[in-house]
Each structure stands twice: as structure tokens, then as C-alpha cells.
Design a protein around this motif. Structure first.
Motif, PDB file in Angstrom:
ATOM      1  N   PHE A 231       0.806  -1.218   0.000  1.00 17.57           N
ATOM      2  CA  PHE A 231       0.000   0.000   0.000  1.00 17.57           C
ATOM      3  C   PHE A 231       0.843   1.273   0.000  1.00 17.57           C
ATOM      4  N   THR A 232       2.138   1.165  -0.330  1.00 17.21           N
ATOM      5  CA  THR A 232       2.998   2.341  -0.453  1.00 17.21           C
ATOM      6  C   THR A 232       3.697   2.334  -1.807  1.00 17.21           C
ATOM      7  N   PHE A 233       3.990   3.537  -2.314  1.00 18.37           N
ATOM      8  CA  PHE A 233       4.737   3.660  -3.563  1.00 18.37           C
ATOM      9  C   PHE A 233       6.202   3.289  -3.337  1.00 18.37           C
ATOM     10  N   PRO A 234       6.862   2.759  -4.390  1.00 19.71           N
ATOM     11  CA  PRO A 234       6.337   2.425  -5.718  1.00 19.71           C
ATOM     12  C   PRO A 234       5.623   1.077  -5.728  1.00 19.71           C
ATOM     13  N   HIS A 235       4.764   0.894  -6.744  1.00 18.63           N
ATOM     14  CA  HIS A 235       4.074  -0.377  -6.955  1.00 18.63           C
ATOM     15  C   HIS A 235       4.674  -1.031  -8.199  1.00 18.63           C
ATOM     16  N   VAL A 236       5.070  -2.281  -8.073  1.00 20.33           N
ATOM     17  CA  VAL A 236       5.861  -2.928  -9.122  1.00 20.33           C
ATOM     18  C   VAL A 236       5.083  -4.102  -9.710  1.00 20.33           C
ATOM     19  N   LEU A 237       5.046  -4.161 -11.041  1.00 17.73           N
ATOM     20  CA  LEU A 237       4.467  -5.316 -11.713  1.00 17.73           C
ATOM     21  C   LEU A 237       5.322  -6.548 -11.454  1.00 17.73           C
ATOM     22  N   PRO A 238       4.715  -7.731 -11.334  1.00 18.49           N
ATOM     23  CA  PRO A 238       5.512  -8.954 -11.170  1.00 18.49           C
ATOM     24  C   PRO A 238       6.521  -9.105 -12.302  1.00 18.49           C
ATOM     25  N   ALA A 239       7.666  -9.620 -11.977  1.00 18.66           N
ATOM     26  CA  ALA A 239       8.710  -9.809 -12.992  1.00 18.66           C
ATOM     27  C   ALA A 239       8.334 -10.885 -13.987  1.00 18.66           C
ATOM     28  N   ASP A 240       7.612 -11.911 -13.529  1.00 19.71           N
ATOM     29  CA  ASP A 240       7.179 -12.986 -14.411  1.00 19.71           C
ATOM     30  C   ASP A 240       6.164 -12.446 -15.414  1.00 19.71           C
ATOM     31  N   SER A 241       6.394 -12.666 -16.684  1.00 14.84           N
ATOM     32  CA  SER A 241       5.551 -12.082 -17.728  1.00 14.84           C
ATOM     33  C   SER A 241       4.100 -12.540 -17.639  1.00 14.84           C
ATOM     34  N   ALA A 242       3.896 -13.824 -17.381  1.00 14.57           N
ATOM     35  CA  ALA A 242       2.533 -14.342 -17.296  1.00 14.57           C
ATOM     36  C   ALA A 242       1.763 -13.692 -16.155  1.00 14.57           C
ATOM     37  N   GLN A 243       2.443 -13.463 -15.021  1.00 12.84           N
ATOM     38  CA  GLN A 243       1.790 -12.783 -13.911  1.00 12.84           C
ATOM     39  C   GLN A 243       1.621 -11.292 -14.208  1.00 12.84           C
ATOM     40  N   ALA A 244       2.562 -10.726 -14.939  1.00 11.85           N
ATOM     41  CA  ALA A 244       2.491  -9.302 -15.261  1.00 11.85           C
ATOM     42  C   ALA A 244       1.258  -8.972 -16.095  1.00 11.85           C
ATOM     43  N   VAL A 245       0.932  -9.823 -17.070  1.00 12.20           N
ATOM     44  CA  VAL A 245      -0.213  -9.513 -17.929  1.00 12.20           C
ATOM     45  C   VAL A 245      -1.524  -9.580 -17.146  1.00 12.20           C
ATOM     46  N   ARG A 246      -1.556 -10.382 -16.075  1.00 12.43           N
ATOM     47  CA  ARG A 246      -2.766 -10.455 -15.260  1.00 12.43           C
ATOM     48  C   ARG A 246      -2.880  -9.262 -14.308  1.00 12.43           C
ATOM     49  N   SER A 247      -1.745  -8.772 -13.844  1.00 16.50           N
ATOM     50  CA  SER A 247      -1.755  -7.617 -12.946  1.00 16.50           C
ATOM     51  C   SER A 247      -1.796  -6.295 -13.698  1.00 16.50           C
ATOM     52  N   PHE A 248      -1.504  -6.320 -14.967  1.00 17.23           N
ATOM     53  CA  PHE A 248      -1.405  -5.112 -15.780  1.00 17.23           C
ATOM     54  C   PHE A 248      -2.630  -4.199 -15.664  1.00 17.23           C
ATOM     55  N   PRO A 249      -3.873  -4.718 -15.620  1.00 19.24           N
ATOM     56  CA  PRO A 249      -5.050  -3.845 -15.538  1.00 19.24           C
ATOM     57  C   PRO A 249      -5.125  -2.977 -14.282  1.00 19.24           C
ATOM     58  N   GLU A 250      -4.330  -3.284 -13.262  1.00 18.31           N
ATOM     59  CA  GLU A 250      -4.370  -2.490 -12.034  1.00 18.31           C
ATOM     60  C   GLU A 250      -3.356  -1.355 -12.041  1.00 18.31           C
ATOM     61  N   PHE A 251      -2.709  -1.144 -13.177  1.00 16.47           N
ATOM     62  CA  PHE A 251      -1.693  -0.111 -13.293  1.00 16.47           C
ATOM     63  C   PHE A 251      -2.118   0.922 -14.346  1.00 16.47           C
ATOM     64  N   PRO A 252      -1.687   2.167 -14.213  1.00 16.86           N
ATOM     65  CA  PRO A 252      -2.113   3.215 -15.143  1.00 16.86           C
ATOM     66  C   PRO A 252      -1.823   2.915 -16.608  1.00 16.86           C
ATOM     67  N   GLU A 300      -2.758   6.998  -4.356  1.00 15.54           N
ATOM     68  CA  GLU A 300      -2.774   6.259  -5.623  1.00 15.54           C
ATOM     69  C   GLU A 300      -3.859   6.766  -6.563  1.00 15.54           C
ATOM     70  N   ILE A 301      -5.051   7.047  -6.037  1.00 19.03           N
ATOM     71  CA  ILE A 301      -6.115   7.481  -6.940  1.00 19.03           C
ATOM     72  C   ILE A 301      -5.823   8.878  -7.472  1.00 19.03           C
ATOM     73  N   ARG A 302      -5.212   9.745  -6.664  1.00 20.02           N
ATOM     74  CA  ARG A 302      -4.827  11.061  -7.185  1.00 20.02           C
ATOM     75  C   ARG A 302      -3.837  10.902  -8.334  1.00 20.02           C
ATOM     76  N   ASP A 303      -2.812  10.079  -8.128  1.00 21.40           N
ATOM     77  CA  ASP A 303      -1.804   9.907  -9.167  1.00 21.40           C
ATOM     78  C   ASP A 303      -2.424   9.284 -10.420  1.00 21.40           C
ATOM     79  N   GLN A 304      -3.335   8.332 -10.241  1.00 16.51           N
ATOM     80  CA  GLN A 304      -3.990   7.710 -11.383  1.00 16.51           C
ATOM     81  C   GLN A 304      -4.795   8.736 -12.186  1.00 16.51           C
ATOM     82  N   VAL A 305      -5.558   9.583 -11.514  1.00 17.31           N
ATOM     83  CA  VAL A 305      -6.370  10.568 -12.223  1.00 17.31           C
ATOM     84  C   VAL A 305      -5.476  11.593 -12.921  1.00 17.31           C
TER      85      VAL A 305
END
Length: 528
Positions: A231-252, A300-305
Motif C-alpha cells: 500500500f505504499t509507492f512504488p508499486h511494481v508489476l511482477p517480474a514474471d511475464s505471465a503474472q504481469a499480464v494479469r496484474s497489468f489492468p491495475e496499473f495506469p 494512488e487514486i490522485r496519481d492515477q487521475v
């Protein structure tokens, strides 16, 4: 007197003849009908974000809010403010009672329309009832084409209604795809876009703050966010590509990818080239993902907007580079808002703001089971009691008595504001009673819903660790409604407006007639 008048008129005529032609009064040239409508829906974009972040908005949101026709008291005027009902109302001009889309779990899911290439559950608009703006345009000119893109299937499908135009959404294998309701194969331009493999190449990338840390008044260490993890910055996508594509929608970056696909499709399909009016519908979903995970009061929501604002600015700049801005109309809204985390708003008292109906539903199910009624015959979801009347009748259970007992028991549950039988709501005050009106707007005449429960403001269902929406309260219903471009008079309008008013208003500007009765009305004060 007559002589003086004649002399004056003669002098005026002589003066006009002496003036250059450009200075003489000439009839205004007829306004050209726009050749492109861009309809933007930002999932979970609360209306108050514009004022809250005003000084930091410099891109597309700023351009639309400062230069458009903005309705400051606009709402999704129905009760179950979820994604599917909200998207179904955007371009139809009708409430869920008319579209038939009343909840997410009975939205676009359709096993008979599997995804092209797999990557998720099948989807189609088979439950949607009636027509949308695209249909009205095609009745006027069959050459009208439409493209709808989103991260979510329901966000891409429902703005188009039942039209078999082009609809694409993000699959869990990192591709944009569609279902067999629309096509058996993906067109070459979508395949080429997917082959870039953007989500697959993003593994290990970090989401950091767009602005200096001092620009964010929100604390960055709130354990209620993100289920108490990351719950603190920075937020990092998983290094594994298969996991990254699933987590991708939660990132700007998901919104940027969606906007890139929209521009690609605009050019490939030659939308907006005329002479007909084409439609580009874009639903951006990352604000919803970030809002659920971190809440509406988060850094996070401020930065996203703020990031969304910049992305939309780049999108509009690119759009106006390839299309004449004097022939493009833009509309922006949201499918719903969101309620703050009780843990953030109420601290130690948060538990009292999480409401469960177990004290009502458990004994009710036991009593029904004793009468031989199966569990599928009676369900409670999103505060709605749904019954299979035929199954109850077969066991000699009176659904009206069941609804009366349910509402009486629900009213005694702490955190419940009211519980109503649907038949009583139909006789209620839909002018002055906002809750009654929004439930009436929600439920079709043939609905299986017999009773509904409304929570007190700030209360949420269950013990979920994500921020929630779905109530008829203004915090979930208040959304932006903005029109921008030719045909609209810029300004702030304080009159009560609804998302269902957008389609008939756009129809007036696009010079097309709806083909059915609508719940919405034309917002005439915003028209030139």
C-alpha cells in the motif's frame, strides 16, 4: 413623420450598400453535422475529483472540464450503481428498468459466445434490451460504423447495445480480443496491435509518482488500502511475464494501452471521415481498479487521475491531428462513483459500517429448506431479494409473505436505512424520495426482485477489503457529465441531470431521431 422615416430608411440602405460585403449582415452558414462522436466512460470517476485535483489537471480532463458543457449535478439515477448497469445506460438514454441490465453477475456473461482465441469467459449483449445511439445513427445512414474498446468486456459491449459493430476488450492472456457474437477471427489490425506484446514486456516495471511527493496531501501509509499489502509507492508489476499480464489492468499503463488501441482502430477503420457520423466508444477501467484497491482518498487514486488527465490530453492531440476538430463531438461520463473505506472514514468504529444480512437470510433459508424449497429459488444479492415464484408456488410458499417477513427482519439489522417491497416502491414518491426513484428506475416490470435493502450512508456490504460501490447514495451515483465540441455551449450548469440524458442530447446535436421512447431528456441549455 412618414417623410423622416423614409429618409432614415433610405440613408440606412445607402450605408449598407457602401459597406464592404463582409461587413453586411448575411445569413449564418448552416452548421455541419459532426462526422465523429467520441464517447468516453471512465470507470469509477467520481465527479468531485475534478474540483479536488483542479489545480493539478493540465491535460485532457482539464480541457474537457474547462472548455466543455459541464453538468455539476449529474447522476447515474438508478439504485444498483455497478459497472454493467452504468455502461448500459450511457448511450441508450434508458435506465436499467428499460435495458434489462440490473447487476454485474447478469450482465454480458454468455457461454454461447466464447472469446476468439480464448483468454476469458464468453460474452455478448444478449440480455440487453432496446436500442442505443449507434442504432439511431444507422437507421438514418447505414454507413455509420462504431468501434468500442475497453479493458472490461461489459465496458466494451454495453455502450453498443446489441449492435454487431466492432467491440474489443482485454483478455487475461495479454491480448485484446472479442467474442464470436461479433466475429470468428480478429482483424489483422488488432492482431498486429497484440503482436507488440506491451503487457508481456512490462514485467518488473514500477509505478512511481507522476509529481514530486510534496504535491500529494494524502498519506502513503494507510494499512486499510490494498488489503494491507503493497500500500505504499512504488508499486511494481511482477517480474514474471505471465503474472504481469494479469496484474497489468491495475496499473495506469492499462488506460494508455486502451487509448492506443482506440486511435489505431480509428485510423484503420477510417472512422470520422464522413459523410456519415461514426462512433468511437472508449471505456477506461484503471481508475476503477485503483479506486477499489486503494480507495477514493488515497495517494494512488490522485496519481492515477493525474496520469489519466495527461493520457487523455495526448489522445485528444493525436485525434485532432488526424480529424477536423470542428466535426468531432466528445462526451465524457462515468458508470458510477465509490464509497470510501469505512476504515479510513471511521477508524476504530469501521466494523459497525460493514453490514451483513446473515441474521435474516440464515433462518429464512432454513425455513425454506424445511418446506422443500431449493437454495436456487431464493437468493439475496446486492441488497435484492430475488425469488423464483414458480418454485415457491410448487411448495406452497407465498412470495408476498416471504417479502414482508424479509423486509421486516432486514429493517432491524444495524446499518440498514430501509427495506422495501418492490410493489410498495412502485406507489412511492419518485420526485422527492431519491432512494425510491432510483430503485424504481432500476427494476424492470418482469424482474424477479421482490424486495430491496438500502444501507445507511457510508455503510458497505460484507467484510470485503476493497472499496465498494453499488448503493443508491449520491457518493456512488454522482458522476461527471460533460459535452465538448461543435453544437455545445461551454459553461457550468447546475441543473439536475442524469447519464440517461446524454444520448438524447447527443442525438439532437447529431441530427438523429431516437427510434424508441427514452427515459432521458435533451439538456437544451447546453446547446448552441
Amino acid at each position: 413623420m412618414r417623410l423622416r422615416t423614409a429618409v432614415a430608411l433610405g440613408a440606412l440602405a445607402a450605408l449598407c450598400c457602401a459597406l464592404p460585403l463582409a461587413a453586411q449582415i448575411v445569413p449564418a452558414a448552416p452548421r455541419k453535422t459532426p462526422t465523429l462522436l467520441v464517447f468516453l466512460t471512465v470507470d469509477q470517476l467520481r465527479a468531485d475529483y475534478f474540483e479536488k485535483y483542479e489545480s493539478q489537471l493540465t491535460g485532457g480532463l482539464a480541457r474537457l472540464h474547462r472548455g466543455g458543457a459541464v453538468f455539476t449535478r449529474a447522476y447515474q439515477d438508478h439504485a444498483n450503481t455497478e459497472t454493467a448497469p452504468g455502461h448500459a445506460s450511457t448511450m441508450s438514454g434508458r435506465h436499467p428498468r428499460s435495458t434489462g441490465i440490473i447487476r454485474n453477475v447478469a450482465g454480458v456473461q454468455d457461454p454461447q459466445a466464447p472469446l476468439v482465441g480464448g483468454g476469458g469467459a464468453g460474452a455478448s449483449p444478449f440480455r440487453f434490451r432496446g436500442t442505443v445511439l449507434t442504432d439511431w445513427l444507422r437507421f438514418k445512414d447505414p454507413r455509420t460504423r462504431a468501434l468500442s474498446v475497453s479493458r472490461k468486456d461489459r465496458g466494451a459491449i454495453l455502450p453498443l447495445g446489441r449492435a454487431k459493430q466492432e467491440a474489443y476488450w482485454y483478455a487475461w492472456d495479454g491480448r485484446f480480443t472479442t467474442s464470436t457474437y461479433y466475429a470468428d477471427t480478429l482483424p489483422a489490425w488488432v492482431r498486429r496491435f497484440n503482436e507488440r506484446g506491451v503487457p508481456w514486456r512490462m514485467g518488473g516495471q514500477a509505478w512511481t509518482l507522476l509529481l514530486p511527493e510534496s504535491a500529494y496531501p494524502e498519506p502513503d501509509s494507510v494499512p486499510a488500502e490494498s488489503g494491507g499489502r503493497d500500500f505504499t509507492f512504488p508499486h511494481v508489476l511482477p517480474a514474471d511475464s505471465a503474472q504481469a499480464v494479469r496484474s497489468f489492468p491495475e496499473f495506469p499503463w492499462m488506460d494508455r494501452l486502451t487509448l492506443d488501441l482506440a486511435l489505431e482502430g480509428l485510423n484503420e477503420l477510417q472512422l470520422g471521415k464522413g459523410p456519415q457520423t461514426d462512433v468511437l466508444a472508449v471505456s477506461l477501467s484503471t481508475t476503477d481498479a485503483v479506486g477499489h484497491r486503494y480507495g477514493p482518498d488515497s495517494r494512488e487514486i490522485r496519481d492515477q487521475v493525474l496520469r489519466l488527465d495527461r493520457m487523455l490530453g495526448a489522445f485528444l492531440d493525436s485525434l485532432y491531428t488526424v480529424r477536423d476538430s470542428s466535426r468531432v463531438v466528445i462526451a465524457l461520463t462515468a458508470d458510477h462513483g465509490v464509497t470510501p473505506f469505512p476504515e479510513v472514514a471511521h477508524g476504530r468504529d469501521a466494523a459497525a459500517y460493514h453490514v451483513r444480512l446473515d441474521s435474516v437470510t440464515v433462518p429464512m433459508r432454513r425455513a425454506l429448506a424445511a418446506r422443500g424449497v431449493g437454495s436456487a429459488a431464493v437468493t439475496v444479492e446486492d441488497g435484492m431479494l430475488m425469488v423464483d415464484r414458480a418454485a415457491l408456488a410448487a411448495r406452497r410458499v407465498d412470495p408476498d409473505s416471504l417479502a414482508r417477513a424479509f423486509t421486516a427482519a432486514a429493517r432491524r439489522v444495524p446499518g440498514v436505512l430501509r427495506a422495501d417491497r418492490v410493489r410498495d416502491l412502485a406507489r412511492g414518491d419518485t420526485v422527492n424520495d431519491v432512494i425510491t426513484r432510483r430503485w424504481v428506475n432500476m427494476l424492470p416490470p418482469d424482474t424477479p426482485v421482490e424486495a430491496v435493502v438500502t444501507l445507511r450512508p457510508g455503510h458497505v456490504w460484507g467484510t470485503a477489503t476493497y472499496a465498494q460501490h453499488g448503493s443508491p447514495e449520491d457518493v456512488d451515483a454522482h458522476v461527471p457529465v460533460i459535452f465538448y465540441g461543435p453544437g455545445f455551449r461551454p459553461g457550468k450548469y447546475d441543473r439536475f441531470a442524469r447519464v440517461v440524458d446524454m444520448a438524447p442530447t447527443l442525438a439532437r446535436v447529431l441530427r438523429v431521431t431516437p427510434t424508441e421512447l427514452l427515459d432521458g431528456r435533451v439538456l437544451t441549455e447546453a446547446l448552441r
